[in-house]
Structure formats: structure tokens, C-alpha cells
Design a protein around this motif. Structure first.
Motif, PDB file in Angstrom:
ATOM      1  N   ALA A  99      -3.728   5.713   7.070  1.00  0.00           N
ATOM      2  CA  ALA A  99      -5.160   5.587   7.332  1.00  0.00           C
ATOM      3  C   ALA A  99      -5.467   4.283   8.068  1.00  0.00           C
ATOM      4  O   ALA A  99      -6.259   4.262   9.017  1.00  0.00           O
ATOM      5  N   LYS A 100      -4.803   3.205   7.685  1.00  0.00           N
ATOM      6  CA  LYS A 100      -5.049   1.920   8.341  1.00  0.00           C
ATOM      7  C   LYS A 100      -4.547   1.933   9.788  1.00  0.00           C
ATOM      8  O   LYS A 100      -5.173   1.353  10.668  1.00  0.00           O
TER       9      LYS A 100
ATOM     10  N   GLU B  71     -10.482   0.111  -4.724  1.00  0.00           N
ATOM     11  CA  GLU B  71     -10.607   0.978  -5.892  1.00  0.00           C
ATOM     12  C   GLU B  71     -12.074   1.053  -6.306  1.00  0.00           C
ATOM     13  O   GLU B  71     -12.681   0.038  -6.676  1.00  0.00           O
TER      14      GLU B  71
ATOM     15  N   PHE C  67     -11.946   0.099   2.093  1.00  0.00           N
ATOM     16  CA  PHE C  67     -10.790   0.447   1.274  1.00  0.00           C
ATOM     17  C   PHE C  67     -10.836  -0.363  -0.008  1.00  0.00           C
ATOM     18  O   PHE C  67     -11.166  -1.541  -0.002  1.00  0.00           O
TER      19      PHE C  67
ATOM     20  N   PRO D  98       0.829  -1.203   0.000  1.00  0.00           N
ATOM     21  CA  PRO D  98       0.000   0.000   0.000  1.00  0.00           C
ATOM     22  C   PRO D  98       0.870   1.263   0.000  1.00  0.00           C
ATOM     23  O   PRO D  98       2.013   1.248   0.441  1.00  0.00           O
ATOM     24  N   ASN D  99       0.288   2.356  -0.495  1.00  0.00           N
ATOM     25  CA  ASN D  99       1.033   3.606  -0.486  1.00  0.00           C
ATOM     26  C   ASN D  99       1.043   4.202   0.924  1.00  0.00           C
ATOM     27  O   ASN D  99       0.384   3.706   1.835  1.00  0.00           O
TER      28      ASN D  99
ATOM     29  N   ASN E 277      -0.191   6.993   2.266  1.00  0.00           N
ATOM     30  CA  ASN E 277      -1.465   7.493   2.783  1.00  0.00           C
ATOM     31  C   ASN E 277      -2.360   6.350   3.253  1.00  0.00           C
ATOM     32  O   ASN E 277      -3.035   6.450   4.276  1.00  0.00           O
ATOM     33  N   GLU E 278      -2.354   5.267   2.507  1.00  0.00           N
ATOM     34  CA  GLU E 278      -3.181   4.118   2.882  1.00  0.00           C
ATOM     35  C   GLU E 278      -2.661   3.491   4.173  1.00  0.00           C
ATOM     36  O   GLU E 278      -3.436   3.108   5.047  1.00  0.00           O
ATOM     37  N   LYS E 279      -1.346   3.413   4.303  1.00  0.00           N
ATOM     38  CA  LYS E 279      -0.751   2.871   5.534  1.00  0.00           C
ATOM     39  C   LYS E 279      -1.144   3.719   6.738  1.00  0.00           C
ATOM     40  O   LYS E 279      -1.542   3.203   7.787  1.00  0.00           O
TER      41      LYS E 279
END
Length: 191
Positions: A23-24, A71, A69, A16-17, A19-21
Motif C-alpha cells: 500500500a505504501k 491502528e 495509516f 510493516p507487514n 500488505n502495508e508495504k
């Protein structure tokens, strides 16, 4: 490398990028629990506009709030409805063509077109059965020209069998004689 190029069964780890990391990590701090088993999540908006997320990661809070989460892809419901109607119309047209072919093939054998509920495969099976019955029917019609004694059976029973199976009265009487007057077995034999 795209997803289509990855061989099946290969162990692939999706990275994951940033930002995703982040957020998680925040979601875990908030006490949300990950729920497994979702293959697709959809969100409907006014105007039949649908957002769909395939293979989502779904988290749930104790209060019943969900975080998803994945696409998101736009799905236009109006387009799907139109495509479904076109497919249904094409299927109905195909069934009508098969019915016409079956009824024209059955005209010599004495059988009419079947009901709308039959599938194309059932109609094809009926058509092949009608072709075999037509061959046997030509021989049997020569024998049916002779008179058969109908006096031992109720004329209503004979008429019912003729009506239900679309065969001649002589054939109906022969079937009743063969089954000792049992209408059910006579109908089953002639159907």
C-alpha cells in the motif's frame, strides 16, 4: 515482546507487514507526500462514535486528499462525556466541602466562603491563612473592644471596607488611620 517491555530510548524498527508495504509503495507511485507531526487523527461518525489513530502516518495528495495509516481504536464520545461530567461533579463536590470547611473555620475570624472560581489549592491556602488570622484575631478582638474615633473618616468609606474585608469597624478605622485615609491601601492590608 510488547511495547511496554521496550526500554525508553531504544532504537526500534517497526517492520510493516506485506500488505502495508504494498500500500505504501502504491501511495508513493500516486504522488502522495508524507506529512510529519501528527500525534493523533480522529474520525467522527454519527452517534458520537469516534475512531482514533494514535501516532499515525499521514500522506497527502496535491488535491488535498489524505491517507492515514495506523491502528484505529473506537472511542465512544458518550462515554467520555459521561466520565467528564462525573469528574466535574466530583470536583464541585470537593470544592463545596472545602468551602463549608473554610466558612465554618472562618466564622470565628469573620471571613465568609469565597466564590466558585477559586481552585481547591486557593481554598486550602485561604483556610491556612484563616487559621493564622484566627489566632491573631483573638488577641486583636480583645483590643478592639475599646471605642475608636471614626469622626475623621466618611462612614461610607468605613462601611465599604467592612463589607469588602469582613472585619470589624474598629479594624477598618485602624487601617484607614494607618494609611492616612487611603482606602485602597487599607483594603489591601485587610484582604
Amino acid at each position: 515482546m510488547s511495547i511496554e517491555e521496550i526500554p525508553q530510548g531504544a532504537d526500534v524498527e517497526v517492520i510493516p507487514n506485506k500488505n502495508e508495504k504494498k500500500a505504501k509503495e502504491l501511495i508513493k507511485k500516486l504522488g502522495l507526500k508524507q506529512i510529519k507531526g501528527f500525534s493523533r487523527v480522529t474520525f467522527k461518525q454519527r452517534g458520537n462514535l469516534i475512531y482514533a489513530i494514535d501516532s499515525p502516518e499521514v500522506y497527502r495528495s496535491a488535491a488535498g486528499t489524505y491517507v492515514v495509516f495506523g491502528e484505529a481504536k473506537v472511542d465512544d464520545m458518550n462515554q467520555r462525556i459521561a466520565e467528564a461530567q462525573q469528574a466535574q461533579q466530583a470536583q464541585q463536590a470537593q470544592q463545596e466541602a472545602l468551602k463549608k470547611a473554610a466558612s465554618s473555620a472562618a466564622a470565628g475570624a469573620g471571613a465568609g466562603a469565597e466564590g466558585d472560581e477559586k481552585s481547591a489549592e486557593a481554598i486550602n491556602a485561604d483556610m491556612s491563612k484563616l487559621a493564622l488570622d484566627a489566632e491573631a484575631g483573638n488577641k486583636a478582638e480583645e483590643e478592639e473592644d475599646e471605642q475608636i474615633d471614626e469622626s475623621e473618616f466618611d462612614p461610607k468609606d468605613i462601611s465599604l471596607i467592612v463589607e469588602q474585608t469582613h472585619v470589624s469597624r474598629a479594624k477598618a478605622v485602624k487601617a484607614l488611620k494607618k494609611h492616612d485615609g487611603d482606602m485602597v491601601n487599607a483594603l489591601m492590608e485587610l484582604s
